[in-house]
Design a protein around this motif. Structure first.
Motif, PDB file in Angstrom:
ATOM      1  N   ASN A 120       0.798  -1.081   0.059  1.00 59.42           N
ATOM      2  CA  ASN A 120      -0.028   0.095  -0.070  1.00 59.42           C
ATOM      3  C   ASN A 120       0.815   1.187  -0.022  1.00 59.42           C
ATOM      4  N   ALA A 121       1.786   1.251   0.858  1.00 56.74           N
ATOM      5  CA  ALA A 121       2.702   2.303   0.858  1.00 56.74           C
ATOM      6  C   ALA A 121       3.455   2.911  -0.285  1.00 56.74           C
ATOM      7  N   GLU A 122       4.063   1.646  -0.889  1.00 52.72           N
ATOM      8  CA  GLU A 122       4.856   1.697  -2.135  1.00 52.72           C
ATOM      9  C   GLU A 122       4.020   2.182  -3.433  1.00 52.72           C
ATOM     10  N   ILE A 123       2.636   2.220  -3.330  1.00 49.98           N
ATOM     11  CA  ILE A 123       1.918   2.578  -4.416  1.00 49.98           C
ATOM     12  C   ILE A 123       1.769   4.012  -4.565  1.00 49.98           C
ATOM     13  N   PHE A 124       1.871   4.835  -3.195  1.00 46.51           N
ATOM     14  CA  PHE A 124       1.554   6.218  -3.528  1.00 46.51           C
ATOM     15  C   PHE A 124       2.807   7.070  -2.932  1.00 46.51           C
ATOM     16  N   PRO A 125       2.839   8.203  -3.693  1.00 46.67           N
ATOM     17  CA  PRO A 125       4.117   9.046  -3.184  1.00 46.67           C
ATOM     18  C   PRO A 125       3.805   9.772  -1.941  1.00 46.67           C
ATOM     19  N   ALA A 126       5.064  10.026  -1.234  1.00 44.75           N
ATOM     20  CA  ALA A 126       5.054  10.538   0.132  1.00 44.75           C
ATOM     21  C   ALA A 126       3.887  11.620   0.435  1.00 44.75           C
ATOM     22  N   ARG A 127       3.788  12.642  -0.669  1.00 42.89           N
ATOM     23  CA  ARG A 127       2.832  13.870  -0.135  1.00 42.89           C
ATOM     24  C   ARG A 127       1.564  13.516   0.239  1.00 42.89           C
ATOM     25  N   VAL A 128       1.044  12.620  -0.263  1.00 40.26           N
ATOM     26  CA  VAL A 128      -0.380  11.931   0.198  1.00 40.26           C
ATOM     27  C   VAL A 128      -0.469  10.585   0.429  1.00 40.26           C
ATOM     28  N   ARG A 129       0.695   9.981   0.732  1.00 43.38           N
ATOM     29  CA  ARG A 129       0.554   8.484   1.133  1.00 43.38           C
ATOM     30  C   ARG A 129      -0.264   8.276   2.146  1.00 43.38           C
ATOM     31  N   ALA A 130      -0.563   8.744   3.339  1.00 43.50           N
ATOM     32  CA  ALA A 130      -1.438   8.415   4.195  1.00 43.50           C
ATOM     33  C   ALA A 130      -2.964   8.535   4.055  1.00 43.50           C
ATOM     34  N   ALA A 131      -3.246   9.584   3.359  1.00 42.77           N
ATOM     35  CA  ALA A 131      -4.679   9.742   3.024  1.00 42.77           C
ATOM     36  C   ALA A 131      -4.884   8.820   1.806  1.00 42.77           C
ATOM     37  N   GLY A 132      -3.993   8.719   0.705  1.00 42.70           N
ATOM     38  CA  GLY A 132      -4.126   7.951  -0.225  1.00 42.70           C
ATOM     39  C   GLY A 132      -4.433   6.490   0.114  1.00 42.70           C
ATOM     40  N   ILE A 133      -3.768   5.945   1.208  1.00 37.19           N
ATOM     41  CA  ILE A 133      -4.031   4.681   1.805  1.00 37.19           C
ATOM     42  C   ILE A 133      -5.445   4.576   2.279  1.00 37.19           C
ATOM     43  N   GLY A 134      -5.353   5.645   3.396  1.00 38.43           N
ATOM     44  CA  GLY A 134      -6.448   5.474   4.349  1.00 38.43           C
ATOM     45  C   GLY A 134      -7.860   5.397   3.822  1.00 38.43           C
ATOM     46  N   PHE A 135      -8.207   6.141   2.995  1.00 36.62           N
ATOM     47  CA  PHE A 135      -9.698   6.372   2.373  1.00 36.62           C
ATOM     48  C   PHE A 135     -10.286   4.934   1.468  1.00 36.62           C
ATOM     49  N   PRO A 136      -9.427   4.537   0.578  1.00 38.16           N
ATOM     50  CA  PRO A 136      -9.678   3.402  -0.116  1.00 38.16           C
ATOM     51  C   PRO A 136      -9.606   2.088   0.658  1.00 38.16           C
ATOM     52  N   TYR A 137      -8.657   2.029   1.340  1.00 40.51           N
ATOM     53  CA  TYR A 137      -8.331   1.016   2.283  1.00 40.51           C
ATOM     54  C   TYR A 137      -9.482   0.882   3.224  1.00 40.51           C
ATOM     55  N   SER A 138     -10.025   1.699   4.105  1.00 40.77           N
ATOM     56  CA  SER A 138     -10.920   1.724   4.939  1.00 40.77           C
ATOM     57  C   SER A 138     -12.078   1.596   4.309  1.00 40.77           C
ATOM     58  N   LEU A 139     -12.635   2.077   3.281  1.00 40.78           N
ATOM     59  CA  LEU A 139     -13.870   1.857   2.500  1.00 40.78           C
ATOM     60  C   LEU A 139     -13.948   0.433   2.226  1.00 40.78           C
ATOM     61  N   THR A 140     -12.824   0.183   1.627  1.00 42.15           N
ATOM     62  CA  THR A 140     -13.269  -1.622   1.146  1.00 42.15           C
ATOM     63  C   THR A 140     -13.313  -2.540   2.356  1.00 42.15           C
ATOM     64  N   VAL A 141     -12.661  -2.091   3.564  1.00 37.83           N
ATOM     65  CA  VAL A 141     -12.633  -3.186   4.802  1.00 37.83           C
ATOM     66  C   VAL A 141     -14.051  -2.661   5.379  1.00 37.83           C
ATOM     67  N   ALA A 142     -14.612  -1.539   5.149  1.00 36.50           N
ATOM     68  CA  ALA A 142     -15.951  -1.189   5.545  1.00 36.50           C
ATOM     69  C   ALA A 142     -16.817  -2.364   5.091  1.00 36.50           C
ATOM     70  N   LEU A 143     -16.736  -2.013   3.552  1.00 35.96           N
ATOM     71  CA  LEU A 143     -17.770  -2.857   2.724  1.00 35.96           C
ATOM     72  C   LEU A 143     -17.658  -4.520   2.915  1.00 35.96           C
ATOM     73  N   PHE A 144     -16.714  -4.947   2.974  1.00 32.31           N
ATOM     74  CA  PHE A 144     -16.374  -6.420   3.042  1.00 32.31           C
ATOM     75  C   PHE A 144     -15.928  -7.247   4.145  1.00 32.31           C
ATOM     76  N   GLY A 145     -14.832  -6.182   5.008  1.00 30.33           N
ATOM     77  CA  GLY A 145     -14.524  -6.898   6.225  1.00 30.33           C
ATOM     78  C   GLY A 145     -15.347  -6.608   7.438  1.00 30.33           C
ATOM     79  N   GLY A 146     -15.693  -5.628   7.530  1.00 25.84           N
ATOM     80  CA  GLY A 146     -16.657  -5.220   8.739  1.00 25.84           C
ATOM     81  C   GLY A 146     -17.972  -5.750   8.558  1.00 25.84           C
ATOM     82  N   THR A 147     -18.534  -5.979   7.614  1.00 29.76           N
ATOM     83  CA  THR A 147     -19.717  -6.631   7.298  1.00 29.76           C
ATOM     84  C   THR A 147     -19.957  -8.448   7.540  1.00 29.76           C
ATOM     85  N   ALA A 148     -18.468  -8.894   7.464  1.00 27.61           N
ATOM     86  CA  ALA A 148     -18.254 -10.332   7.416  1.00 27.61           C
ATOM     87  C   ALA A 148     -19.025 -11.111   8.498  1.00 27.61           C
ATOM     88  N   PRO A 149     -19.172 -10.774   9.997  1.00 26.02           N
ATOM     89  CA  PRO A 149     -19.777 -11.307  10.934  1.00 26.02           C
ATOM     90  C   PRO A 149     -21.282 -11.280  10.757  1.00 26.02           C
TER      91      PRO A 149
END
Length: 434
Positions: free
Chosen positions: A362-391
């Protein structure tokens, strides 16, 4: 952006982490363990407090548990907000600043869960308080992954990003392990009535206290942003999405299979065994604790292996393994102790192919200037849709009379990620953009 990889303070290309890097690992890992202890205590204890917060539905004893897992999922839907906001804080004000904010939010949410009133005493206020607490925790944990992933990978020396990346899930698993272990200890020490009445509150109170300790440790961490990045113009909150849409979509594809497999095997499987195979609640928590310890030990090995052979082979092995084996493995779950332990440990071996490299890729995909926000939103959205709903999805399939469909659901999502992994470029040997 430069193509060379400046070394953070204390970094080297030697065989092991330096003292400075060790302090960085400690700051990230201890705080992350506390964050995830608080988060996972909820899933392990849901079977005990569900009917205290939600009244039983007519004709179905699964309604309180289903409602409690719905709140679990609601917390996940705050994670994209947390990933975006706290990621922006990390990119604009520093990784350390974001990490100290997230752990205080998590501690506050844990304390609120601990003091949540029962439905019998407060009526509708009880589930409202629980929802608010999980929203706060969701905001925190969404920002935690974004900031700590970036912090860990940027703290690594050359050729060790995979190893440092693995500590994201080492610490996550340690937090989960402590939560599972404490829940198992309480279940063995108290009666079912005591656990349902007041015993379930103890781990959340412990979590609130641990968050204060984690905050103190993180305040001593070194900032990992380069001087050039600190002096550059601060990025807008949506810069990563607007300027790097392809990378954002890649994060979603990378995460889909990983998150469903992760939350099924590490958080939901004890409940799955209890609901679908009649497994004893206390024994299910014990199995979960043993398998989590095994899982934590695997992570650094997977991270080091990825530094040698690359991220892509690890990811492909994980996704293909689950696409082919998720259904037969979950069908092997019975009410026997060894059957659940074998299935959970086997799944965790496969899962390591994703978890040990997720932070690095994940970190290697984004440049440093926007790395944290670049990872945070799409990752967390996907986890919300498929991980958090698993139980919730797994319990819903059971209530609908089709429990056998849930393993196929897991396999299908892993197959989607397998297709994405085939298209990924290999990033392990490339310098980290700063």
């Amino acid at each position: 952006m430069t193509n060379t990889e400046p070394r953070p303070a204390g970094s080297s290309a030697g065989p092991g982490p330096t003292a400075s890097q060790g302090r960085q690992l400690s700051a990230a890992s201890v705080g992350n363990a506390v964050e995830w202890y608080d988060w996972y205590a909820y899933s392990f204890l849901a079977v005990y407090f569900a009917d205290q917060i939600f009244p039983e539905g007519a004709g179905s004893s699964l309604v309180p548990l289903l409602s409690t897992f719905a709140v679990f999922a609601v917390g996940f839907f705050m994670r994209p907000v947390g990933g975006l906001l706290m990621g922006a804080v990390a990119d604009r004000h520093g990784r350390r600043a974001a990490l100290t904010v997230t752990i205080l939010l998590m501690g506050g949410g844990s304390l609120l869960v601990a003091v949540t009133p029962t439905y019998a005493t407060a009526g509708i206020l009880a589930p409202v308080v629980l929802v608010v607490a999980r929203l706060v925790q969701g905001l925190s944990v969404g920002g935690e992954f974004a900031a700590s992933t970036t912090f860990l990978v940027e703290s690594a020396g050359e050729g060790r990003r995979g190893l440092f990346s693995s500590f994201q899930y080492v610490s996550t698993t340690v937090g989960q392990l402590i939560a599972s272990g404490l829940a198992a200890l309480l279940a063995a020490s108290l009666t079912t009535g005591q656990m349902s009445s007041w015993g379930w509150r103890i781990p959340f109170l412990v979590g609130a206290l641990l968050s204060l300790a984690g905050f103190w440790i993180r305040r001593g961490a070194q900032e990992t942003r380069s001087r050039e990045q600190q002096e550059a113009a601060r990025p807008g909150i949506f810069d990563a999405l607007r300027r790097h849409p392809r990378q954002s979509l890649l994060i979603c594809g990378i995460t889909t299979g990983g998150t469903i497999a992760y939350y099924t095997w590490t958080a939901y499987l004890p409940t799955y065994a209890t609901v679908n195979a009649g497994f004893d609640k206390g024994q299910a928590l014990t199995v979960g604790t043993i398998s989590l310890a095994f899982f934590a030990l695997l992570q650094p090995l997977g991270g080091m292996l990825s530094d040698r052979i690359g991220r892509k082979p690890m990811l492909i092995g994980f996704a293909l393994g689950f696409a082919l084996l998720a259904v037969p493995m979950l069908q092997l779950v019975t009410d026997a102790f060894w059957s659940l332990l074998l299935v959970q440990c086997a799944g965790m071996v496969l899962l390591t192919g994703y978890t040990s490299v997720a932070a690095a890729i994940n970190a290697e995909i984004f440049p440093a200037r926007v790395r944290a926000a670049g990872i945070g939103f799409p990752y967390s959205l996907t986890v919300a849709l498929f991980g958090g709903t698993a139980p919730y999805v797994g319990t819903w399939f059971k209530q609908a009379g089709h429990p056998d469909l849930f393993p196929w659901y897991v396999a299908a999502l892993c197959l989607v990620s397998f297709c994405v992994y085939l298209t990924l470029p290999e990033t392990a040997k490339k310098p980290l953009e700063r």
